[in-house]
Design a protein around this motif. Structure first.
Motif, short mmCIF file in Angstrom:
data_model
loop_
_atom_site.label_atom_id
_atom_site.label_comp_id
_atom_site.label_asym_id
_atom_site.label_seq_id
_atom_site.Cartn_x
_atom_site.Cartn_y
_atom_site.Cartn_z
N GLU A 61 -4.33 -2.73 -7.09
CA GLU A 61 -3.62 -1.74 -6.26
C GLU A 61 -2.26 -2.26 -5.78
O GLU A 61 -1.27 -1.53 -5.88
CB GLU A 61 -4.49 -1.32 -5.07
CG GLU A 61 -3.84 -0.23 -4.22
CD GLU A 61 -4.73 0.24 -3.08
OE1 GLU A 61 -4.22 0.95 -2.20
OE2 GLU A 61 -5.93 -0.09 -3.08
N ASN A 85 -8.20 1.80 -10.36
CA ASN A 85 -7.99 3.21 -10.10
C ASN A 85 -6.66 3.60 -10.73
O ASN A 85 -5.60 3.23 -10.22
CB ASN A 85 -7.98 3.51 -8.60
CG ASN A 85 -9.32 3.24 -7.95
OD1 ASN A 85 -10.34 3.73 -8.42
ND2 ASN A 85 -9.32 2.48 -6.87
N ASN A 121 0.84 -1.20 0.00
CA ASN A 121 0.00 0.00 0.00
C ASN A 121 0.88 1.25 0.00
O ASN A 121 2.09 1.18 0.17
CB ASN A 121 -0.95 0.00 1.20
CG ASN A 121 -0.21 -0.13 2.52
OD1 ASN A 121 0.62 0.70 2.86
ND2 ASN A 121 -0.51 -1.18 3.29
N SER A 122 0.25 2.36 -0.18
CA SER A 122 0.98 3.61 -0.35
C SER A 122 1.76 4.04 0.89
O SER A 122 2.71 4.83 0.79
CB SER A 122 -0.01 4.73 -0.74
OG SER A 122 -1.02 4.85 0.26
#
Length: 477
Positions: free
Chosen positions: A359, A388, A334-335
Motif C-alpha cells: 500500500e 489490493n 496513505n491516501s
C-alpha cells in the motif's frame, strides 16, 4: 672442452652483471639529473615512509623529500610511529604543507603532542587535514589555531578527538568537514564550528553514544550535502524493540510534537540548511526536525524514527529517493496524505521485513507522476503484504516508467500479482530486470515470468540470480 665452456658461461655472466650494474648506474645518474620539481612529482606517488627512505640513496636524494607538499602517516602497528611522525615534521622544510594525513593506532604512545603537529601544519598553510586517533588516550583537543585557519579547505576529525570550540572560530575556506565518532565539549562547540564555516558544502557525521550531545543542529546556509549516521542504538535495540517503538508512534503531528517537547532527553537532529540538495540519514534513531530543507535532489533514508508532515513535505522536491521503509514512514504513506513528489524520477524501495509495504508503494507511485526508474529490493524474510489492486492506474506507469527492477523474487503470490500489475500497465517500459532467489525453481520461474503479458511490446526482460542496479548513476549489486 667442458671446462672451456664453463669458463665462457662464467665470463658471460660476469660481463652481464657488470653491464647491468653500469646500466643501473647510468639510470641512477639520469634520474639524479632530473630537476627537483620532477623528483617531487615522483615521490608524491609513493607512500611517505618510502619517500623518506630515499634520503639514504645519495647526497642528491637526502633532502628531496623534505620539500614534499603532502605527507601521509598511516600507523602500521609500530610503537615508534609517533616518534617517526614527530621527527619527520621537524625535518620537513617545505614552506607550504598542502595536505597532512595522520592515523595512529592503539600501540602509539599517548604522551605525544598531536596539537603540535596540527600547529605545524596550520602555520604552513595546510589545505587538507585528516586526523584519525585510534590510540588508548583520552579524547584530545587541538589548539585554537585549527579552528581559525584561513587556508583549510577539507578537515576530517576521527575517533579520540575532543571538539572544543569555546571561542569565536573562523574557517572562511572550509568546504568539506567530516566528524567521525568524535566527542564534543558541548552543543555550543558544534554550533560554533559549523557557524564559523560560511562556505561549507559537504558535512559527513558519524555519531556514537558517548559524544556528549543530545541535540545535533545543522544550521549552515551554504551546505549542499549532509550524510548523518547515528549508530549507538543499533547494538542496544533489537528489532522487536524497534517494532514496539514504531507501533507506539501516533500519526498525529501535534502528539508527536508533544512527546518531543515533554522529553528533552530524546536525541534530535535539527536541519536548517536551505541549500541542501543531498541528504543521507543512515540508522537514524533520533527525532529529525526539519526547519528548512526545500531544495533536495537526492535523499537516502534509513530508519527515520518519527517522520512529521513537515519532514515528508521537505522530500517533495527529490529527484532520486532511496527509501528503507519502516512502520513510522509507512504510516505516512496513505491516501489521506496529499504530498506529491513532482520531480521524482528514480525510486529505490527497500521495505523492512515487518512492514505491510504494498500500500505505501502504491501511494508513492500514485504521487510520483514522472517516475522513470523503480527498483524494489525485498528480503526473503519479508512479511507477505496484502495485495489490493488500486482502482486507478498511477500516471507514472501509463506515461513515464521505463525501468522496473525487482530483487529476491521467489514466485510468491503477491510477487506475481505485483509483476503482472506493473507489466500490464507500464506503457513506456523498456527494461524489466528480475533477480531470482536460488531457492526457487529457476527454469520454471523463468518460464512463468516470460509468459506474463506486457503492454509494452518493446520492453526487454532480464532474469538473473543477482540484481545489478544503479542509483543516481552509481551501479551496485
Amino acid at each position: 672442452m667442458s671446462f672451456l665452456w664453463d669458463s665462457i658461461i662464467l665470463n658471460d655472466r660476469h660481463l652481464s652483471t657488470v653491464t647491468e650494474a653500469k646500466g643501473c648506474q647510468r639510470m641512477e645518474t639520469r634520474i639524479c639529473d632530473l630537476p627537483d620539481d620532477l623528483l617531487l612529482r615522483i615521490l608524491h606517488h609513493v607512500p611517505t615512509k618510502d619517500a623518506l627512505a630515499t634520503s639514504i640513496l645519495s647526497k642528491r636524494w637526502r633532502y628531496v623529500w623534505t620539500m614534499l607538499p603532502t605527507l601521509e602517516f598511516i600507523d602500521d602497528g609500530s610503537e615508534s610511529v609517533g616518534w617517526f611522525i614527530e621527527n619527520s615534521l621537524q625535518l620537513h622544510k617545505a614552506p607550504k604543507l598542502y595536505c597532512l594525513t595522520v592515523e595512529v593506532g592503539p600501540r602509539c604512545p599517548v604522551d605525544l603532542d598531536v596539537g603540535n603537529w596540527v600547529d605545524n601544519a596550520v602555520n604552513r598553510g595546510v589545505r587538507g587535514l585528516f586526523l584519525k586517533l585510534l590510540w588508548n588516550a583520552e579524547p584530545t583537543s587541538f589548539p585554537k589555531c585549527l579552528y581559525t585557519c584561513d587556508t583549510l579547505v577539507a578537515l576530517t576529525l576521527s575517533n579520540q578527538i575532543l571538539v572544543d570550540v569555546s571561542f569565536q572560530a573562523r574557517l572562511p575556506s572550509l568546504l568539506s568537514l567530516n566528524l567521525k565518532y568524535v566527542v564534543y565539549k558541548d552543543e555550543d562547540s558544534l554550533v560554533r564550528l559549523l557557524s564559523s564555516s560560511p562556505v561549507l558544502k559537504v558535512l559527513h557525521v558519524h555519531r556514537h553514544e558517548d559524544d556528549n550531545l543530545i541535540n545535533f543542529t545543522v544550521k549552515v546556509s551554504s551546505l549542499k550535502t549532509l550524510h548523518y549516521v547515528a549508530t549507538w542504538q543499533e547494538d542496544e535495540v533489537d528489532d522487536d524493540d524497534v517494532d514496539e517503538v514504531d507501533d507506539n508512534v501516533d500519526d498525529d503531528d501535534d502528539d508527536v510534537d508533544e512527546v518531543e517537547d515533554d522529553d528533552d532527553s530524546n536525541p534530535s537532529l535539527v536541519i536548517d540548511s536551505p541549500a541542501l540538495t543531498n541528504l543521507k540519514l543512515d540508522y537514524d534513531w533520533d527525532y529529525c526536525l526539519i526547519e528548512n530543507m526545500s531544495c533536495l535532489d537526492e535523499a537516502k533514508l534509513h530508519y527515520v524514527r518519527n517522520p512529521s508532515d513537515k519532514f515528508l513535505r521537505s522530500l517533495s522536491s527529490v529527484i532520486h529517493l532511496h527509501l528503507y521503509l519502516t512502520k513510522p514512514m509507512a504510516a505516512w504513506c496513505n491516501s489521506s496524505n496529499t504530498i506529491t513528489f513532482s520531480r521524482l524520477i528514480e525510486l529505490y524501495f527497500f521495505p523492512n521485513y515487518s512492514v505491510d509495504w504494498l500500500e505505501p508503494l502504491i501511494f508513492l507511485l500514485q504521487n510520483s507522476p514522472k517516475l522513470k526508474t523503480l527498483t524494489i529490493d525485498t528480503d526473503s524474510a519479508c512479511l507477505p503484504p496484502s495485495w489490493n489492486q488500486p482502482s486507478s492506474t498511477p500516471e507514472c506507469l501509463s506515461s513515464h516508467l521505463e525501468i522496473f527492477r525487482l530483487g529476491e523474487y521467489e514466485g510468491r503470490e503477491y510477487e506475481k500479482q505485483l509483476v503482472t500489475y506493473i507489466l500490464a500497465n507500464s506503457k513506456c517500459l523498456k527494461t524489466v530486470e528480475i533477480s531470482l532467489l536460488p531457492t526457487c525453481n529457476l527454469e520454471e520461474t523463468r518460464q512463468e515470468l516470460e509468459s506474463v503479458p506486457r503492454i509494452s511490446t518493446s520492453s526487454q526482460l532480464l532474469i538473473s540470480t543477482q540484481m545489478e542496479w544503479s542509483f543516481n548513476g552509481i551501479t551496485q549489486t
